[in-house]
Design a protein around this motif. Structure first.
Motif, PDB file in Angstrom:
ATOM      1  N   GLN A   1       0.866  -1.174   0.000  1.00 37.01           N
ATOM      2  CA  GLN A   1       0.000   0.000   0.000  1.00 37.01           C
ATOM      3  C   GLN A   1       0.901   1.221   0.000  1.00 37.01           C
ATOM      4  O   GLN A   1       1.971   1.219   0.614  1.00 37.01           O
ATOM      5  N   GLY A   2       0.477   2.265  -0.705  1.00 42.10           N
ATOM      6  CA  GLY A   2       1.285   3.469  -0.772  1.00 42.10           C
ATOM      7  C   GLY A   2       0.447   4.719  -0.751  1.00 42.10           C
ATOM      8  O   GLY A   2      -0.777   4.673  -0.858  1.00 42.10           O
ATOM      9  N   GLN A   3       1.135   5.852  -0.617  1.00 44.97           N
ATOM     10  CA  GLN A   3       0.499   7.159  -0.658  1.00 44.97           C
ATOM     11  C   GLN A   3       1.428   8.115  -1.385  1.00 44.97           C
ATOM     12  O   GLN A   3       2.647   7.984  -1.319  1.00 44.97           O
ATOM     13  N   VAL A   4       0.829   9.080  -2.061  1.00 46.26           N
ATOM     14  CA  VAL A   4       1.567  10.169  -2.700  1.00 46.26           C
ATOM     15  C   VAL A   4       0.894  11.467  -2.272  1.00 46.26           C
ATOM     16  O   VAL A   4      -0.342  11.548  -2.225  1.00 46.26           O
ATOM     17  N   ALA A   5       1.720  12.478  -1.981  1.00 45.16           N
ATOM     18  CA  ALA A   5       1.194  13.786  -1.592  1.00 45.16           C
ATOM     19  C   ALA A   5       2.111  14.869  -2.135  1.00 45.16           C
ATOM     20  O   ALA A   5       3.294  14.642  -2.352  1.00 45.16           O
ATOM     21  N   VAL A   6       1.557  16.029  -2.349  1.00 45.47           N
ATOM     22  CA  VAL A   6       2.347  17.217  -2.676  1.00 45.47           C
ATOM     23  C   VAL A   6       2.771  17.836  -1.352  1.00 45.47           C
ATOM     24  O   VAL A   6       1.965  17.962  -0.422  1.00 45.47           O
ATOM     25  N   VAL A   7       4.045  18.208  -1.263  1.00 43.75           N
ATOM     26  CA  VAL A   7       4.560  18.813  -0.038  1.00 43.75           C
ATOM     27  C   VAL A   7       4.352  20.325  -0.110  1.00 43.75           C
ATOM     28  O   VAL A   7       4.792  20.973  -1.056  1.00 43.75           O
ATOM     29  N   VAL A   8       3.640  20.845   0.905  1.00 39.87           N
ATOM     30  CA  VAL A   8       3.370  22.278   1.005  1.00 39.87           C
ATOM     31  C   VAL A   8       3.891  22.740   2.365  1.00 39.87           C
ATOM     32  O   VAL A   8       3.500  22.175   3.390  1.00 39.87           O
ATOM     33  N   ASP A   9       4.761  23.722   2.358  1.00 40.26           N
ATOM     34  CA  ASP A   9       5.370  24.236   3.596  1.00 40.26           C
ATOM     35  C   ASP A   9       6.019  23.115   4.409  1.00 40.26           C
ATOM     36  O   ASP A   9       5.891  23.057   5.630  1.00 40.26           O
ATOM     37  N   GLY A  10       6.678  22.193   3.732  1.00 40.63           N
ATOM     38  CA  GLY A  10       7.416  21.115   4.393  1.00 40.63           C
ATOM     39  C   GLY A  10       6.576  19.954   4.884  1.00 40.63           C
ATOM     40  O   GLY A  10       7.091  19.032   5.514  1.00 40.63           O
ATOM     41  N   VAL A  11       5.265  19.964   4.596  1.00 39.39           N
ATOM     42  CA  VAL A  11       4.366  18.917   5.093  1.00 39.39           C
ATOM     43  C   VAL A  11       3.611  18.286   3.924  1.00 39.39           C
ATOM     44  O   VAL A  11       3.035  19.004   3.103  1.00 39.39           O
ATOM     45  N   PRO A  12       3.591  16.926   3.826  1.00 37.18           N
ATOM     46  CA  PRO A  12       2.771  16.273   2.782  1.00 37.18           C
ATOM     47  C   PRO A  12       1.291  16.576   3.019  1.00 37.18           C
ATOM     48  O   PRO A  12       0.764  16.326   4.098  1.00 37.18           O
ATOM     49  N   ARG A  13       0.620  17.143   2.003  1.00 38.86           N
ATOM     50  CA  ARG A  13      -0.776  17.560   2.144  1.00 38.86           C
ATOM     51  C   ARG A  13      -1.706  16.683   1.299  1.00 38.86           C
ATOM     52  O   ARG A  13      -1.405  16.365   0.157  1.00 38.86           O
ATOM     53  N   ASP A  14      -2.831  16.322   1.853  1.00 38.89           N
ATOM     54  CA  ASP A  14      -3.903  15.597   1.171  1.00 38.89           C
ATOM     55  C   ASP A  14      -3.397  14.417   0.339  1.00 38.89           C
ATOM     56  O   ASP A  14      -3.565  14.375  -0.878  1.00 38.89           O
ATOM     57  N   PRO A  15      -2.763  13.422   0.985  1.00 41.30           N
ATOM     58  CA  PRO A  15      -2.224  12.293   0.215  1.00 41.30           C
ATOM     59  C   PRO A  15      -3.332  11.444  -0.412  1.00 41.30           C
ATOM     60  O   PRO A  15      -4.437  11.350   0.116  1.00 41.30           O
ATOM     61  N   VAL A  16      -3.010  10.857  -1.562  1.00 36.20           N
ATOM     62  CA  VAL A  16      -3.890   9.861  -2.172  1.00 36.20           C
ATOM     63  C   VAL A  16      -3.326   8.494  -1.804  1.00 36.20           C
ATOM     64  O   VAL A  16      -2.110   8.298  -1.752  1.00 36.20           O
ATOM     65  N   SER A  17      -4.211   7.554  -1.522  1.00 38.05           N
ATOM     66  CA  SER A  17      -3.807   6.204  -1.126  1.00 38.05           C
ATOM     67  C   SER A  17      -4.125   5.219  -2.229  1.00 38.05           C
ATOM     68  O   SER A  17      -5.112   5.376  -2.947  1.00 38.05           O
ATOM     69  N   PHE A  18      -3.307   4.189  -2.338  1.00 33.73           N
ATOM     70  CA  PHE A  18      -3.505   3.152  -3.348  1.00 33.73           C
ATOM     71  C   PHE A  18      -2.831   1.876  -2.880  1.00 33.73           C
ATOM     72  O   PHE A  18      -2.036   1.889  -1.935  1.00 33.73           O
ATOM     73  N   ARG A  19      -3.157   0.768  -3.545  1.00 34.65           N
ATOM     74  CA  ARG A  19      -2.582  -0.534  -3.202  1.00 34.65           C
ATOM     75  C   ARG A  19      -2.314  -1.311  -4.473  1.00 34.65           C
ATOM     76  O   ARG A  19      -3.153  -1.353  -5.370  1.00 34.65           O
ATOM     77  N   THR A  20      -1.146  -1.927  -4.530  1.00 35.51           N
ATOM     78  CA  THR A  20      -0.796  -2.829  -5.628  1.00 35.51           C
ATOM     79  C   THR A  20      -0.818  -4.251  -5.074  1.00 35.51           C
ATOM     80  O   THR A  20      -0.075  -4.563  -4.139  1.00 35.51           O
ATOM     81  N   GLN A  21      -1.690  -5.067  -5.638  1.00 42.82           N
ATOM     82  CA  GLN A  21      -1.808  -6.479  -5.253  1.00 42.82           C
ATOM     83  C   GLN A  21      -0.973  -7.293  -6.223  1.00 42.82           C
ATOM     84  O   GLN A  21      -1.047  -7.086  -7.426  1.00 42.82           O
TER      85      GLN A  21
END
Length: 168
Positions: free
Chosen positions: A145-165
């Motif tokens: 399972q993973g997440q990707v987020a855009v970093v704003v002011d040094g903090v990952p904001r509103d990450p999207v989650s996904f899973r590779t089976q």
């Protein structure tokens, strides 16, 4: 003689039942393959951060070891992106991949216990697409399972989650 005949008839019925169950299971398996339910699958997750920043991740939702798979991150802002943008990606998600690299190349990479931070030059375009040239490692047997987020002011904001089976 009739007892022997009844035992033989019961065995014949059991054998017929097992054959029918076997044919039914094979039919379901072949149908699932024909409809693409058993092969590699691609999915997309999206999120908005702030007023106009849009994040879209295309990834393999199911795959097999040794196969090339898509992994692409798109960040867009109609007003134009900052000159550099940093993405945060769950660090251990990438353990299932054998990689050739990121395209375009990163200008900086750092990692902490949870995130891999990737910084890219954007040329202040409204959309930046980052591709990950990779395939699933042949020895990978468990998905991640993973997440990707855009970093704003040094903090990952509103990450999207996904899973590779992963399947054998």
């Amino acid at each position: 003689m009739s007892t022997f005949h009844n035992v033989q008839e019961a065995g014949s019925r059991r054998s017929l039942l097992w054959r029918r169950l076997g044919v039914g299971a094979l039919t379901v398996l072949v149908a699932a393959g024909l409809f693409g339910l058993l092969g590699d699958q691609t999915a997309v997750v999206e999120a908005r951060s702030g007023d106009s920043l849009h994040l879209r991740v295309t990834y393999a939702s199911s795959a097999r070891p040794g196969q090339d798979v898509p992994f692409e991150i798109e960040v867009s802002d109609p007003a134009g992106l900052a000159p550099q943008i940093t993405l945060a990606l769950t660090a251990d998600y990438l353990d299932i991949y054998e990689t050739q690299g990121w395209y375009p190349a990163t200008t900086d990479e750092t990692r902490d216990d949870e995130w891999l931070y990737l910084t890219f030059a954007t040329q202040e375009q409204p959309t930046m697409t980052v591709g990950f040239d990779a395939y699933i490692q042949p020895n990978s047997v468990r998905g991640r399972q993973g997440q990707v987020a855009v970093v704003v002011d040094g903090v990952p904001r509103d990450p999207v989650s996904f899973r590779t089976q992963l399947f054998p």
